[in-house]
Enzyme design. Structure first.
Site, PDB file in Angstrom:
ATOM      1  N   ARG A  92       1.067  -1.305  -0.082  1.00 20.35           N
ATOM      2  CA  ARG A  92      -0.180  -0.047  -0.001  1.00 20.35           C
ATOM      3  C   ARG A  92       1.313   0.918  -0.051  1.00 20.35           C
ATOM      4  O   ARG A  92       2.421   1.212   0.392  1.00 20.35           O
ATOM      5  CB  ARG A  92      -0.642   0.023   1.301  1.00 20.35           C
ATOM      6  CG  ARG A  92      -1.702  -0.888   1.651  1.00 20.35           C
ATOM      7  CD  ARG A  92      -2.291  -1.236   2.568  1.00 20.35           C
ATOM      8  NE  ARG A  92      -3.802  -2.172   2.836  1.00 20.35           N
ATOM      9  CZ  ARG A  92      -3.043  -3.365   3.201  1.00 20.35           C
ATOM     10  NH1 ARG A  92      -1.701  -3.643   3.481  1.00 20.35           N
ATOM     11  NH2 ARG A  92      -4.503  -4.534   3.689  1.00 20.35           N
ATOM     12  N   LYS A 151      -2.259  -2.334   8.166  1.00 21.52           N
ATOM     13  CA  LYS A 151      -3.583  -2.174   8.936  1.00 21.52           C
ATOM     14  C   LYS A 151      -3.191  -3.020  10.170  1.00 21.52           C
ATOM     15  O   LYS A 151      -3.282  -4.560  10.122  1.00 21.52           O
ATOM     16  CB  LYS A 151      -4.872  -2.463   7.945  1.00 21.52           C
ATOM     17  CG  LYS A 151      -4.084  -1.603   6.369  1.00 21.52           C
ATOM     18  CD  LYS A 151      -5.952  -1.910   6.428  1.00 21.52           C
ATOM     19  CE  LYS A 151      -6.228  -1.105   4.759  1.00 21.52           C
ATOM     20  NZ  LYS A 151      -7.637  -1.283   4.323  1.00 21.52           N
ATOM     21  N   HIS A 177      -3.148   2.488  -5.660  1.00 21.44           N
ATOM     22  CA  HIS A 177      -3.520   1.434  -5.340  1.00 21.44           C
ATOM     23  C   HIS A 177      -3.500   0.557  -6.601  1.00 21.44           C
ATOM     24  O   HIS A 177      -3.749  -1.321  -6.917  1.00 21.44           O
ATOM     25  CB  HIS A 177      -5.325   1.136  -5.028  1.00 21.44           C
ATOM     26  CG  HIS A 177      -5.847   1.050  -3.514  1.00 21.44           C
ATOM     27  ND1 HIS A 177      -4.368   0.461  -2.578  1.00 21.44           N
ATOM     28  CD2 HIS A 177      -5.854  -0.779  -3.341  1.00 21.44           C
ATOM     29  CE1 HIS A 177      -4.680  -0.446  -1.520  1.00 21.44           C
ATOM     30  NE2 HIS A 177      -5.931  -1.083  -2.017  1.00 21.44           N
ATOM     31  N   ARG A 224      -0.684  -2.261  -7.020  1.00 22.59           N
ATOM     32  CA  ARG A 224      -1.271  -3.170  -5.958  1.00 22.59           C
ATOM     33  C   ARG A 224      -1.939  -4.219  -6.423  1.00 22.59           C
ATOM     34  O   ARG A 224      -1.981  -4.952  -6.823  1.00 22.59           O
ATOM     35  CB  ARG A 224      -2.119  -2.310  -4.332  1.00 22.59           C
ATOM     36  CG  ARG A 224      -2.153  -3.838  -3.589  1.00 22.59           C
ATOM     37  CD  ARG A 224      -2.375  -2.689  -1.894  1.00 22.59           C
ATOM     38  NE  ARG A 224      -3.155  -3.009  -1.297  1.00 22.59           N
ATOM     39  CZ  ARG A 224      -2.531  -4.593  -0.311  1.00 22.59           C
ATOM     40  NH1 ARG A 224      -0.728  -4.654   0.078  1.00 22.59           N
ATOM     41  NH2 ARG A 224      -3.677  -4.840   0.503  1.00 22.59           N
ATOM     42  N   HIS A 237      -3.953  -8.934   3.927  1.00 19.88           N
ATOM     43  CA  HIS A 237      -5.130  -9.552   4.005  1.00 19.88           C
ATOM     44  C   HIS A 237      -5.549 -10.156   4.876  1.00 19.88           C
ATOM     45  O   HIS A 237      -5.038 -11.127   4.659  1.00 19.88           O
ATOM     46  CB  HIS A 237      -5.879  -9.915   2.742  1.00 19.88           C
ATOM     47  CG  HIS A 237      -6.689  -8.777   1.519  1.00 19.88           C
ATOM     48  ND1 HIS A 237      -6.517  -9.223   0.102  1.00 19.88           N
ATOM     49  CD2 HIS A 237      -5.837  -7.704   1.621  1.00 19.88           C
ATOM     50  CE1 HIS A 237      -6.117  -8.765  -0.581  1.00 19.88           C
ATOM     51  NE2 HIS A 237      -5.841  -7.047   0.324  1.00 19.88           N
ATOM     52  N   TYR A 248      -9.840 -10.976  -7.007  1.00 21.38           N
ATOM     53  CA  TYR A 248      -8.895 -10.580  -8.110  1.00 21.38           C
ATOM     54  C   TYR A 248      -9.073 -11.591  -8.695  1.00 21.38           C
ATOM     55  O   TYR A 248      -8.884 -11.602  -9.489  1.00 21.38           O
ATOM     56  CB  TYR A 248      -7.676 -10.446  -6.430  1.00 21.38           C
ATOM     57  CG  TYR A 248      -7.532  -9.626  -6.481  1.00 21.38           C
ATOM     58  CD1 TYR A 248      -7.064  -8.133  -7.228  1.00 21.38           C
ATOM     59  CD2 TYR A 248      -7.088  -9.820  -5.073  1.00 21.38           C
ATOM     60  CE1 TYR A 248      -6.285  -7.128  -6.657  1.00 21.38           C
ATOM     61  CE2 TYR A 248      -6.965  -8.517  -4.847  1.00 21.38           C
ATOM     62  CZ  TYR A 248      -6.581  -6.751  -5.133  1.00 21.38           C
ATOM     63  OH  TYR A 248      -5.935  -5.903  -4.786  1.00 21.38           O
TER      64      TYR A 248
END
Length: 329
Positions: A175, A199, A271, A274, A297, A306
């Site tokens: 990111r 995150k 993004h 990414r 994730h 995806y």
């Protein structure tokens, strides 16, 4: 400076027949909007949207013979949701996201009414907003990514920095916040990895390809010392012209400039690199759980979106290449 009451009045000014609403509904909606403005600090734009949504809800209830919220049953809310999605009574249908917002506003009104003692039972809790359709992440073709990276920057200090940044974004799937948050100690040349802070405070080690490591090496040796001399010893990998950590906006500008030089007219953002990283890995045969780990994730469900891209690609190739794909049409 306008206060919360002004915001509420502004929101209701867009309603032409506010006075025609049943008094109990009108008073409760005003109290709810006032609660959002004063006690919750809700933004004026959100108040405006909620006022419009609740006006439509009140219209629907009044048309159904409902004069006060305690008279509402679950089927009334279901009917309201159906009207939002399909249109009716001269009202146009709404997109899924707008319909979901309107139902959220109505549910919030019911929850507020129960908290205030107006309702004994909150029937709105039984009705859930519609799930928005899955939006496929945008990915650039490999050729476009390579052209973008070829135009990432020149041999000056800024050009070396921007090339290293964009190469890293595509090579690692980081990111933009993770990339600009990198410190020197987070790069391991011998292992060819970078340590990313993701995150929720989750860290992950991600391998980096040789082109990205080469671009990083050129930047760290030939450009970063020049930038660092202008600052006060920042540990950041990517520095701005003042020798402090590069901002996300500056990183975005570097990508935008590279896209313009490469002649890529479709919308490009950090993004997008990414998304391209993930899509190209899956198209190359990578397992979805490996890609999940690389992207950081928490759930594989997030990564599986995806796979929809790769399935679509396979379907297009099949439709154009297989001699019997179009049989019977």
């Amino acid at each position: 400076m306008a206060g919360p009451a002004d915001a509420i009045r502004f929101a209701w000014r867009a309603v032409r027949t506010y006075e025609e609403l049943p008094e109990a509904l009108r008073g409760l909606i005003s109290s709810y909007l006032n609660h959002l403005a004063v006690e919750r600090g809700t933004a004026r734009s959100t108040l405006d949207s909620y006022a419009r949504d609740l006006r439509r809800y009140a219209d629907y209830l009044a048309e159904s013979g409902i004069a006060a919220l305690p008279e509402v049953k679950a089927h009334h809310l279901s009917g309201f949701l159906a009207e939002l999605r399909e249109g009716g009574r001269g009202q146009p249908p709404l997109a899924a996201s707008s319909a979901a917002r309107a139902l959220v506003a109505a549910r919030g009104l019911h929850r507020f009414a129960q908290a205030e003692g107006v309702l004994d039972v909150d029937v709105a809790r039984e009705i859930t907003p519609p799930s928005p359709p899955k939006r496929l992440p945008k990915a650039l073709p490999v050729a476009d990514v390579l052209r973008l990276l070829d135009n990432a920057g020149g041999e000056d200090v800024r050009g070396l920095r921007d090339r290293a940044l964009l190469e890293l974004l595509y090579s690692s799937g980081a990111r933009i916040s993770e990339a600009v948050g990198l410190d020197i100690d987070d790069i391991d040349d011998s292992e060819r990895t970078v340590l990313l802070d993701g995150k929720g405070g989750r860290q992950r080690l991600v391998p980096v390809g040789r082109p990205a490591l080469s671009a990083l090496g050129a930047y760290l040796v030939r450009a970063r010392p020049v930038l660092a001399a202008r600052g006060h010893g920042s540990p950041a990998v990517f520095l701005n012209s003042r020798g402090t950590r590069l901002s996300r906006q500056s990183a975005w500008n570097a990508l935008k400039s590279a896209a313009e030089r490469a002649g890529i007219t479709s919308g490009v953002s950090p993004h997008v690199l990414r998304h391209s990283f993930a899509t190209h890995l899956l198209e190359g045969g990578a397992d979805v759980r490996v890609v999940q780990e690389l992207l950081g994730h928490a759930s594989v469900t997030t990564t599986q979106v995806y796979t929809l891209i790769t399935v679509n690609t396979l379907r297009e190739v099949y439709a154009t290449a297989h001699p019997r794909a179009q049989a019977g049409e």
